[in-house]
Design a protein around this motif. Structure first.
Motif, short mmCIF file in Angstrom:
data_model
loop_
_atom_site.label_atom_id
_atom_site.label_comp_id
_atom_site.label_asym_id
_atom_site.label_seq_id
_atom_site.Cartn_x
_atom_site.Cartn_y
_atom_site.Cartn_z
N LYS A 14 45.68 70.68 40.37
CA LYS A 14 46.91 70.87 41.13
C LYS A 14 46.82 70.12 42.44
O LYS A 14 45.73 69.91 42.98
CB LYS A 14 47.13 72.36 41.45
CG LYS A 14 47.45 73.21 40.24
CD LYS A 14 48.84 72.93 39.75
CE LYS A 14 49.23 73.82 38.61
NZ LYS A 14 50.59 73.61 38.18
N LYS A 16 48.11 69.73 46.61
CA LYS A 16 48.19 70.64 47.75
C LYS A 16 49.53 71.38 47.75
O LYS A 16 50.56 70.83 47.38
CB LYS A 16 48.03 69.83 49.05
CG LYS A 16 47.95 70.68 50.30
CD LYS A 16 47.60 69.81 51.50
CE LYS A 16 47.69 70.48 52.83
NZ LYS A 16 47.46 71.86 52.94
N ASP A 17 49.48 72.63 48.17
CA ASP A 17 50.66 73.49 48.33
C ASP A 17 51.40 73.79 47.02
O ASP A 17 52.61 73.98 47.01
CB ASP A 17 51.64 72.91 49.34
CG ASP A 17 51.05 72.82 50.74
OD1 ASP A 17 50.25 73.71 51.10
OD2 ASP A 17 51.37 71.87 51.47
N GLN A 18 50.67 73.80 45.90
CA GLN A 18 51.28 74.17 44.63
C GLN A 18 50.77 75.54 44.19
O GLN A 18 49.81 76.07 44.74
CB GLN A 18 50.93 73.13 43.56
CG GLN A 18 51.57 71.78 43.80
CD GLN A 18 51.28 70.82 42.66
OE1 GLN A 18 50.16 70.72 42.19
NE2 GLN A 18 52.32 70.11 42.23
N LYS A 19 51.41 76.09 43.18
CA LYS A 19 50.93 77.34 42.57
C LYS A 19 49.97 76.98 41.45
O LYS A 19 50.19 76.01 40.73
CB LYS A 19 52.08 78.16 42.01
CG LYS A 19 52.90 78.83 43.07
CD LYS A 19 53.88 79.81 42.47
CE LYS A 19 54.69 80.43 43.57
NZ LYS A 19 54.68 81.86 43.55
N ALA A 20 48.93 77.77 41.31
CA ALA A 20 47.97 77.58 40.22
C ALA A 20 47.73 78.94 39.57
O ALA A 20 47.42 79.91 40.26
CB ALA A 20 46.66 77.01 40.75
N GLU A 79 46.53 84.10 40.43
CA GLU A 79 47.37 83.02 40.91
C GLU A 79 47.02 82.67 42.34
O GLU A 79 46.82 83.55 43.18
CB GLU A 79 48.85 83.42 40.82
CG GLU A 79 49.79 82.28 41.14
CD GLU A 79 51.23 82.62 40.80
OE1 GLU A 79 52.03 82.69 41.75
OE2 GLU A 79 51.54 82.79 39.61
N ASN A 81 48.74 81.11 45.41
CA ASN A 81 50.14 80.94 45.77
C ASN A 81 50.44 79.60 46.42
O ASN A 81 51.54 79.08 46.30
CB ASN A 81 50.58 82.08 46.69
CG ASN A 81 50.41 83.43 46.00
OD1 ASN A 81 50.77 83.57 44.84
ND2 ASN A 81 49.81 84.38 46.67
N SER A 82 49.47 79.02 47.13
CA SER A 82 49.65 77.72 47.77
C SER A 82 48.27 77.05 47.84
O SER A 82 47.47 77.36 48.70
CB SER A 82 50.23 77.90 49.18
OG SER A 82 50.42 76.65 49.79
N THR A 83 48.03 76.13 46.92
CA THR A 83 46.70 75.56 46.77
C THR A 83 46.29 74.71 47.98
O THR A 83 47.12 74.10 48.65
CB THR A 83 46.62 74.68 45.51
OG1 THR A 83 47.66 73.71 45.57
CG2 THR A 83 46.74 75.51 44.25
#
Length: 106
Positions: A14, A16-20, A79, A81-83
């Motif tokens: 993922k 930056k700033d994505q959900k994982a 999860e 929330n913000s990678t």
């Protein structure tokens, strides 16, 4: 009879700033789920413990950007929330304390 924990996906990339989101299917009949992560040169670090689908114990790091759930008859999810780059690690779930103790001592 299910005798192992199953995690998916096997590999996740993922930005930056994505959900994982990662899923874990515990051993059939087990009501405990433990999530840990391990950085390339570090030890396993505890993130969260769920009992009967509810978060029972967690860490400050978990509370900042992570969430976890274990719906009835569904995989348990972890999860981010913000990678962030610092999230790059091996994520591990276990459904019994004995498994956790074996892995963390190896």
């Amino acid at each position: 009879m299910d005798t192992e924990v199953t995690q998916s996906p096997g590999h996740l990339v993922k930005g930056k700033d994505q959900k994982a989101k990662m899923d874990c299917v515990p051993i059939k009949g087990h009501v405990h789920v433990y999530w840990y992560h391990k950085k390339p040169e570090g030890a396993f670090e505890f993130l969260v413990y769920l009992l009967n689908g509810k978060v029972t114990e967690d860490t400050a790091m978990f509370k900042q950007r992570f969430s976890a759930e274990c719906p009835h008859n569904s995989p348990c999810g972890l999860e981010i929330n913000s990678t962030e780059a610092a999230d790059s690690a091996l994520y591990f779930c276990a459904s019994s304390q004995s498994t956790v103790l074996r892995v963390s001592s190896s």
